[in-house]
Design an enzyme around this catalytic site. Structure first.
Site, PDB file in Angstrom:
ATOM      1  N   SER A 150       8.504  -0.509  -6.264  1.00 25.71           N
ATOM      2  CA  SER A 150       9.841  -0.771  -6.741  1.00 25.71           C
ATOM      3  C   SER A 150      10.093  -2.227  -7.146  1.00 25.71           C
ATOM      4  O   SER A 150      11.075  -2.489  -7.839  1.00 25.71           O
ATOM      5  CB  SER A 150      10.851  -0.347  -5.675  1.00 25.71           C
ATOM      6  OG  SER A 150      10.657  -1.072  -4.473  1.00 25.71           O
ATOM      7  N   SER A 203       5.418  -1.272  -2.585  1.00 24.24           N
ATOM      8  CA  SER A 203       6.285  -1.796  -3.647  1.00 24.24           C
ATOM      9  C   SER A 203       6.037  -3.230  -4.074  1.00 24.24           C
ATOM     10  O   SER A 203       6.615  -3.675  -5.065  1.00 24.24           O
ATOM     11  CB  SER A 203       7.752  -1.664  -3.235  1.00 24.24           C
ATOM     12  OG  SER A 203       8.167  -0.362  -3.507  1.00 24.24           O
ATOM     13  N   LYS A 205      13.881 -10.312  -5.424  1.00 26.58           N
ATOM     14  CA  LYS A 205      14.285  -8.915  -5.651  1.00 26.58           C
ATOM     15  C   LYS A 205      15.743  -8.722  -5.243  1.00 26.58           C
ATOM     16  O   LYS A 205      16.183  -9.258  -4.215  1.00 26.58           O
ATOM     17  CB  LYS A 205      13.361  -8.021  -4.820  1.00 26.58           C
ATOM     18  CG  LYS A 205      13.480  -6.528  -5.048  1.00 26.58           C
ATOM     19  CD  LYS A 205      12.374  -5.820  -4.244  1.00 26.58           C
ATOM     20  CE  LYS A 205      12.392  -4.324  -4.409  1.00 26.58           C
ATOM     21  NZ  LYS A 205      11.273  -3.675  -3.666  1.00 26.58           N
TER      22      LYS A 205
HETATM   23  N1  GLN Z   1       6.950   3.893  -4.012  1.00 21.69           N
HETATM   24  C1  GLN Z   1       7.156   4.069  -2.602  1.00 21.69           C
HETATM   25  C2  GLN Z   1       8.427   4.826  -2.363  1.00 21.69           C
HETATM   26  O1  GLN Z   1       8.993   5.253  -3.295  1.00 21.69           O
HETATM   27  C3  GLN Z   1       7.188   2.735  -1.931  1.00 21.69           C
HETATM   28  C4  GLN Z   1       8.471   2.054  -2.095  1.00 21.69           C
HETATM   29  C5  GLN Z   1       8.517   0.728  -1.432  1.00 21.69           C
HETATM   30  O2  GLN Z   1       7.492   0.216  -0.972  1.00 21.69           O
HETATM   31  N2  GLN Z   1       9.736   0.193  -1.323  1.00 21.69           N
HETATM   32  O3  GLN Z   1       8.853   5.002  -1.268  1.00 21.69           O
END
Ligand code: GLN
Length: 455
Positions: free
Chosen positions: A134, A158, A59
């Site tokens: 994400s 994410s 990532k």
């Molecule tokens: N979707 C969650 C957020 O927007 C988790 C994001 C993540 O785990 N980086 O915070």
């Protein structure tokens, strides 16, 4: 085949698949040229290491020396990393070959991989759908066979949610199990690097190679990482907990049916199933967004055009900060910085931030109590299969609610993993989440293995 020809063959395959999957938009940087040089000068030790020849993507919020770490943000577009994350050196030491950096929601904030300067990444199963976020690019790169394994980051889901949307495994380890050194901070008391793969074995092997104490990250635990040894008879002794709050009527029918099917399957195999309650589940999303936006507002203050980040010049310094941050952060990131700054401002700090910390402690207690009675928790990973591109990105709260089942484990710091379990009536993948007590990743792996072999 010699080890060098294995490497060359795999890299050739990567290039072919890369060209075929261009439209999915999952890669932000192609590292295959330098990967070839690195891999061809691997030592004998690397060539006989457990990850030898496995292709990895990473990532684009994890540092690889000499490459950009853009976090899919305009503010870091030209930022070159001057050191590699600990996970990167451990993968290379174990013979893994890193070929690409992957798309994400800006700074890891999002659940659909639509909030990215590179544009939306697409779900490889059906291109009209999001891959989740994400770590959407990571999940897509694995599900479309570009790589064997990908590293993502998981703050509130994410890694698990995109793994579920793309039909692969995705682990968020115990907080403190894998070093965060070299991972761009979003909410430091939640962030963990996680692993995505199609094959369970690849995930458990990668875990063994990268987990464990790191002197550069003082939140890593000194507890040793035990090798994963599977025994189906020991696994059958597990008590599996089903939290009532995760089986509400609001979840998608196909997801609920899969849950019921797997519960029946486990019962038929003589597992003890226990219905339990995690009473604070409904407080989790609120608590998560108070704490993570507070931490994000502090962590992202360094991107001011002076310490870090692309500067927009101005004659006056405050103007320069304002212009830099206004132009170079996306809307979702700005929303969170503003919310977090408000939460931490004097007068509100006690009623929001301190209060949320106390609720977090109670949520953690819910899990501690549950794990006195059960070995593993079984829940859906997401209330529904993947949603369509454009379906939720105009309504932030709707987007936040898609993390309702993954955020609790992040608040508690316990390990959790998505297990792919089949498809919906529309042929979209469905995933279930297994969670265990702190540092009990091996229990998760064992039950996942049992399901894989027998379901
Ligand atoms: N979707 C969650 C957020 O927007 C988790 C994001 C993540 O785990 N980086 O915070």
């Amino acid at each position: 085949m010699s080890s060098t020809s294995i490497i060359n063959k795999r890299l050739e395959n990567f290039l072919l698949t890369r060209d075929k999957t261009k439209d999915l938009n999952c890669i932000t940087q192609d590292l295959s040229d330098s990967a070839k040089n690195i891999a061809n000068s691997f030592s004998d030790a690397q060539r006989s290491s457990p990850l030898f020849g496995k292709l990895f993507s990473v990532k684009d919020n994890i540092n690889i020396k000499g490459y950009s770490t853009t976090c899919a943000s305009d503010i870091l577009k030209n930022h070159k990393s001057i050191y590699s994350a600990t996970v990167i050196s451990r993968i290379e030491k174990s013979g893994g070959i890193i070929v690409a950096k992957t798309n994400l929601d800006e700074f890891g904030m999002g659940s659909s991989n639509e909030y990215s300067i590179y544009g939306a990444c697409k779900n490889p199963i059906n291109n009209e759908y999001v891959p989740g976020g994400s770590s959407g690019g990571s999940a897509t790169s694995v599900a479309s066979n570009l790589v064997d394994i990908s590293l993502g980051s998981d703050t509130g889901g994410s890694v698990r949610q995109p793994a579920s949307f793309c039909g692969i495994y995705g682990l968020k380890p115990t907080y403190g199990r894998i070093s965060r050194y070299g991972l761009t901070a979003f909410a430091s008391s939640f962030d963990q690097i996680g692993i995505l793969s199609k094959e369970l074995k690849d995930l458990t092997t990668t875990f063994e190679c990268i987990a464990g104490y790191d002197k550069f990250d003082n939140t890593t635990s000194k507890k040793s990482v035990e090798k994963f040894n599977y025994s189906s008879s020991d696994t059958k002794k597990y008590v599996v907990g089903i939290p009532a709050e995760y089986m509400s009527d609001s979840i998608h029918l196909d997801v609920k049916n899969k849950m019921n099917k797997i519960i029946k399957f486990l019962k038929q195999n003589n597992f003890k199933i226990k219905n339990i309650s995690l009473p604070l589940t409904k407080k989790c999303i609120g608590t998560y967004y108070i704490l993570t936006t507070a931490e994000a507002s502090s962590n992202l203050s360094r991107y001011d055009g002076v310490l870090y980040g692309n500067r927009v010049d101005s004659d006056e310094i405050v103007e320069m900060y304002k212009k830099t941050r206004t132009k170079n952060f996306g809307d979702e990131v700005k929303r969170r910085i503003i919310l977090g700054t408000f939460i931490l401002s004097s007068g509100y700090y006690d009623s929001y931030y301190n209060q949320a910390l106390k609720v977090r402690r109670l949520i953690r207690n819910d899990f501690t109590n549950a794990f006195k009675e059960v070995d593993v928790l079984l829940t859906p990973t997401s209330p529904s299969p993947a949603f369509k591109i454009g379906e939720k990105n105009k309504n932030p709260v709707n987007m936040y609610l898609s993390d309702i089942f993954t955020v609790p484990m992040s608040l508690a710091g316990v390990p959790a993993m998505n297990v792919p379990i089949g498809a919906s009536s529309e042929d979209l993948p469905i995933g279930l989440q297994l969670a265990a007590n702190h540092f009990n990743e091996n229990k998760i792996f064992s039950l996942a293995r049992f399901i894989k072999d027998n379901f």
